[in-house]
Design a protein around this motif. Structure first.
Motif, PDB file in Angstrom:
ATOM      1  N   ALA A  14     -63.945  28.747   1.438  1.00  0.00           N
ATOM      2  CA  ALA A  14     -64.336  29.296   0.135  1.00  0.00           C
ATOM      3  C   ALA A  14     -65.801  29.723   0.146  1.00  0.00           C
ATOM      4  O   ALA A  14     -66.158  30.787  -0.368  1.00  0.00           O
ATOM      5  CB  ALA A  14     -64.088  28.266  -0.967  1.00  0.00           C
ATOM      6  N   ALA A  15     -66.662  28.909   0.747  1.00  0.00           N
ATOM      7  CA  ALA A  15     -68.089  29.252   0.826  1.00  0.00           C
ATOM      8  C   ALA A  15     -68.296  30.501   1.667  1.00  0.00           C
ATOM      9  O   ALA A  15     -69.061  31.401   1.307  1.00  0.00           O
ATOM     10  CB  ALA A  15     -68.867  28.073   1.416  1.00  0.00           C
ATOM     11  N   ALA A  16     -67.595  30.577   2.786  1.00  0.00           N
ATOM     12  CA  ALA A  16     -67.725  31.750   3.658  1.00  0.00           C
ATOM     13  C   ALA A  16     -67.248  33.004   2.949  1.00  0.00           C
ATOM     14  O   ALA A  16     -67.895  34.059   3.031  1.00  0.00           O
ATOM     15  CB  ALA A  16     -66.922  31.528   4.942  1.00  0.00           C
ATOM     16  N   ALA A  17     -66.125  32.911   2.249  1.00  0.00           N
ATOM     17  CA  ALA A  17     -65.604  34.083   1.535  1.00  0.00           C
ATOM     18  C   ALA A  17     -66.609  34.578   0.505  1.00  0.00           C
ATOM     19  O   ALA A  17     -66.860  35.787   0.390  1.00  0.00           O
ATOM     20  CB  ALA A  17     -64.276  33.731   0.856  1.00  0.00           C
ATOM     21  N   ASP A  18     -67.202  33.662  -0.228  1.00  0.00           N
ATOM     22  CA  ASP A  18     -68.173  34.049  -1.261  1.00  0.00           C
ATOM     23  C   ASP A  18     -69.396  34.725  -0.638  1.00  0.00           C
ATOM     24  O   ASP A  18     -69.802  35.813  -1.051  1.00  0.00           O
ATOM     25  CB  ASP A  18     -68.582  32.809  -2.054  1.00  0.00           C
ATOM     26  CG  ASP A  18     -69.643  33.125  -3.100  1.00  0.00           C
ATOM     27  OD1 ASP A  18     -69.439  34.071  -3.887  1.00  0.00           O
ATOM     28  OD2 ASP A  18     -70.685  32.443  -3.125  1.00  0.00           O
ATOM     29  N   LEU A  19     -69.975  34.084   0.362  1.00  0.00           N
ATOM     30  CA  LEU A  19     -71.194  34.622   0.972  1.00  0.00           C
ATOM     31  C   LEU A  19     -70.941  35.944   1.697  1.00  0.00           C
ATOM     32  O   LEU A  19     -71.703  36.898   1.562  1.00  0.00           O
ATOM     33  CB  LEU A  19     -71.780  33.594   1.949  1.00  0.00           C
ATOM     34  CG  LEU A  19     -72.401  32.349   1.310  1.00  0.00           C
ATOM     35  CD1 LEU A  19     -72.718  31.314   2.375  1.00  0.00           C
ATOM     36  CD2 LEU A  19     -73.662  32.708   0.535  1.00  0.00           C
ATOM     37  N   VAL A  20     -69.863  35.985   2.466  1.00  0.00           N
ATOM     38  CA  VAL A  20     -69.588  37.181   3.267  1.00  0.00           C
ATOM     39  C   VAL A  20     -69.225  38.361   2.378  1.00  0.00           C
ATOM     40  O   VAL A  20     -69.591  39.498   2.652  1.00  0.00           O
ATOM     41  CB  VAL A  20     -68.485  36.889   4.309  1.00  0.00           C
ATOM     42  CG1 VAL A  20     -68.022  38.162   4.992  1.00  0.00           C
ATOM     43  CG2 VAL A  20     -68.996  35.893   5.348  1.00  0.00           C
ATOM     44  N   SER A  21     -68.509  38.101   1.278  1.00  0.00           N
ATOM     45  CA  SER A  21     -68.131  39.207   0.390  1.00  0.00           C
ATOM     46  C   SER A  21     -69.366  39.814  -0.281  1.00  0.00           C
ATOM     47  O   SER A  21     -69.413  41.001  -0.568  1.00  0.00           O
ATOM     48  CB  SER A  21     -67.131  38.748  -0.676  1.00  0.00           C
ATOM     49  OG  SER A  21     -67.744  37.866  -1.593  1.00  0.00           O
ATOM     50  N   ARG A  22     -70.399  38.993  -0.500  1.00  0.00           N
ATOM     51  CA  ARG A  22     -71.608  39.499  -1.160  1.00  0.00           C
ATOM     52  C   ARG A  22     -72.584  40.159  -0.185  1.00  0.00           C
ATOM     53  O   ARG A  22     -73.236  41.137  -0.528  1.00  0.00           O
ATOM     54  CB  ARG A  22     -72.318  38.356  -1.894  1.00  0.00           C
ATOM     55  CG  ARG A  22     -71.634  37.966  -3.188  1.00  0.00           C
ATOM     56  CD  ARG A  22     -72.462  37.007  -4.022  1.00  0.00           C
ATOM     57  NE  ARG A  22     -72.357  35.634  -3.570  1.00  0.00           N
ATOM     58  CZ  ARG A  22     -73.379  34.889  -3.129  1.00  0.00           C
ATOM     59  NH1 ARG A  22     -74.588  35.386  -3.086  1.00  0.00           N
ATOM     60  NH2 ARG A  22     -73.196  33.654  -2.737  1.00  0.00           N
ATOM     61  N   ARG A  23     -72.669  39.600   1.037  1.00  0.00           N
ATOM     62  CA  ARG A  23     -73.746  40.039   1.933  1.00  0.00           C
ATOM     63  C   ARG A  23     -73.273  40.644   3.244  1.00  0.00           C
ATOM     64  O   ARG A  23     -74.069  41.231   3.963  1.00  0.00           O
ATOM     65  CB  ARG A  23     -74.662  38.849   2.220  1.00  0.00           C
ATOM     66  CG  ARG A  23     -75.420  38.419   0.967  1.00  0.00           C
ATOM     67  CD  ARG A  23     -76.116  37.087   1.112  1.00  0.00           C
ATOM     68  NE  ARG A  23     -76.753  36.947   2.392  1.00  0.00           N
ATOM     69  CZ  ARG A  23     -77.092  35.762   2.924  1.00  0.00           C
ATOM     70  NH1 ARG A  23     -76.831  34.653   2.270  1.00  0.00           N
ATOM     71  NH2 ARG A  23     -77.669  35.703   4.101  1.00  0.00           N
ATOM     72  N   GLY A  24     -71.993  40.503   3.557  1.00  0.00           N
ATOM     73  CA  GLY A  24     -71.496  41.005   4.834  1.00  0.00           C
ATOM     74  C   GLY A  24     -71.470  39.914   5.886  1.00  0.00           C
ATOM     75  O   GLY A  24     -72.308  38.998   5.887  1.00  0.00           O
ATOM     76  N   PHE A  25     -70.527  40.013   6.777  1.00  0.00           N
ATOM     77  CA  PHE A  25     -70.277  38.981   7.787  1.00  0.00           C
ATOM     78  C   PHE A  25     -71.497  38.743   8.665  1.00  0.00           C
ATOM     79  O   PHE A  25     -71.896  37.603   8.909  1.00  0.00           O
ATOM     80  CB  PHE A  25     -69.073  39.407   8.641  1.00  0.00           C
ATOM     81  CG  PHE A  25     -68.757  38.483   9.775  1.00  0.00           C
ATOM     82  CD1 PHE A  25     -68.331  37.189   9.535  1.00  0.00           C
ATOM     83  CD2 PHE A  25     -68.883  38.913  11.091  1.00  0.00           C
ATOM     84  CE1 PHE A  25     -68.032  36.334  10.583  1.00  0.00           C
ATOM     85  CE2 PHE A  25     -68.576  38.077  12.145  1.00  0.00           C
ATOM     86  CZ  PHE A  25     -68.144  36.776  11.889  1.00  0.00           C
ATOM     87  N   HIS A  26     -72.116  39.804   9.155  1.00  0.00           N
ATOM     88  CA  HIS A  26     -73.196  39.653  10.132  1.00  0.00           C
ATOM     89  C   HIS A  26     -74.483  39.129   9.511  1.00  0.00           C
ATOM     90  O   HIS A  26     -75.341  38.589  10.222  1.00  0.00           O
ATOM     91  CB  HIS A  26     -73.440  40.985  10.844  1.00  0.00           C
ATOM     92  CG  HIS A  26     -72.250  41.454  11.617  1.00  0.00           C
ATOM     93  ND1 HIS A  26     -71.792  40.806  12.743  1.00  0.00           N
ATOM     94  CD2 HIS A  26     -71.387  42.479  11.414  1.00  0.00           C
ATOM     95  CE1 HIS A  26     -70.723  41.419  13.208  1.00  0.00           C
ATOM     96  NE2 HIS A  26     -70.456  42.443  12.418  1.00  0.00           N
ATOM     97  N   ALA A  27     -74.626  39.248   8.195  1.00  0.00           N
ATOM     98  CA  ALA A  27     -75.860  38.806   7.535  1.00  0.00           C
ATOM     99  C   ALA A  27     -75.843  37.330   7.161  1.00  0.00           C
ATOM    100  O   ALA A  27     -76.867  36.787   6.752  1.00  0.00           O
ATOM    101  CB  ALA A  27     -76.095  39.642   6.278  1.00  0.00           C
ATOM    102  N   VAL A  28     -74.708  36.682   7.316  1.00  0.00           N
ATOM    103  CA  VAL A  28     -74.571  35.282   6.897  1.00  0.00           C
ATOM    104  C   VAL A  28     -74.556  34.371   8.119  1.00  0.00           C
ATOM    105  O   VAL A  28     -73.808  34.606   9.065  1.00  0.00           O
ATOM    106  CB  VAL A  28     -73.278  35.076   6.072  1.00  0.00           C
ATOM    107  CG1 VAL A  28     -73.096  33.608   5.712  1.00  0.00           C
ATOM    108  CG2 VAL A  28     -73.312  35.930   4.816  1.00  0.00           C
ATOM    109  N   ALA A  29     -75.394  33.339   8.079  1.00  0.00           N
ATOM    110  CA  ALA A  29     -75.464  32.380   9.189  1.00  0.00           C
ATOM    111  C   ALA A  29     -74.552  31.186   8.915  1.00  0.00           C
ATOM    112  O   ALA A  29     -74.271  30.844   7.763  1.00  0.00           O
ATOM    113  CB  ALA A  29     -76.902  31.902   9.361  1.00  0.00           C
ATOM    114  N   ILE A  30     -74.113  30.554   9.996  1.00  0.00           N
ATOM    115  CA  ILE A  30     -73.256  29.374   9.873  1.00  0.00           C
ATOM    116  C   ILE A  30     -73.944  28.297   9.033  1.00  0.00           C
ATOM    117  O   ILE A  30     -73.310  27.620   8.215  1.00  0.00           O
ATOM    118  CB  ILE A  30     -72.896  28.819  11.280  1.00  0.00           C
ATOM    119  CG1 ILE A  30     -71.827  29.692  11.929  1.00  0.00           C
ATOM    120  CG2 ILE A  30     -72.414  27.380  11.196  1.00  0.00           C
ATOM    121  CD1 ILE A  30     -70.440  29.556  11.333  1.00  0.00           C
TER     122      ILE A  30
END
Length: 198
Positions: A14-30
């Motif tokens: 759920a956290a990954a979906a929220d962050l990635v949908s807002r900023r893009g996959f490559h811009a989000v760190a683990i």
């Protein structure tokens, strides 16, 4: 011995979906995904071997949800008209309630390894075929290729809401999307059931 939180994997997704949908996959760190899920970044690796594995799990979750519900609707509904409206309304429900995951699917499928991308495309085609199978008898004037174009148009109409915040109530938005998707298909909406059925 400390027990592992059984809900942690779901929180990470759920956290990954929220962050990635807002900023893009490559811009989000683990580490950011872990922090959003309430755990340390290294804790993510207890559930996912890599960031790509996490993306695959997210997109699998979205596709499996749609496929499973579509298969159930088609199997349990004898009337093609009702089944088509249920497929439309189920897709609307997912677009409204799981918009983060669908947005990730739309934006990030190209980031997947080739084998995973091909597998998900295959599953997407199976999902489309569930729609085509019930639309065909309702539109005998159309060939298979034409039916698929209309199904893609209807799904595209629903998914347009993923990237546009209308400010409308959920009920009104669902009504508008229902009408738009049925118009793309050239079939009037079935009067029952409503968008919250099944």
């Amino acid at each position: 011995m400390r027990r592992r939180d059984p809900d942690r994997r779901r929180r990470i997704l759920a956290a990954a979906a929220d962050l990635v949908s807002r900023r893009g996959f490559h811009a989000v760190a683990i580490g950011e995904i872990g922090a959003e899920a309430g755990i340390v970044g290294s804790g993510v690796y207890r559930h996912f071997a890599s960031k790509n594995d996490l993306l695959v799990a997210l997109l699998d979750q979205a596709m499996q949800r749609l496929q499973n519900r579509a298969a159930t609707i088609v199997a349990q509904t004898e009337d093609d008209h009702v089944a088509l409206s249920l497929l439309v309304r189920d897709h609307i429900r997912v677009a409204l309630h799981d918009r983060d995951i669908l947005a990730v699917y739309h934006r990030e499928a190209h980031s997947l390894p080739d084998a995973d991308r091909r597998r998900l495309r295959r599953e997407q085609r199976h999902y489309i075929e569930e729609w085509v199978g019930v639309l065909g008898p309702l539109r005998p004037d159309l060939g298979d290729g034409e039916l698929r174009v209309l199904v893609h148009a209807a799904i595209g109409a629903v998914q347009a809401t993923l990237f546009h915040r209308s400010g409308l109530t959920e009920q009104r938005l669902a009504q508008l999307l229902d009408g738009a998707a049925h118009a793309c298909l050239g079939v009037l909406p079935s009067p029952a059931p409503d968008v919250n059925a099944t």
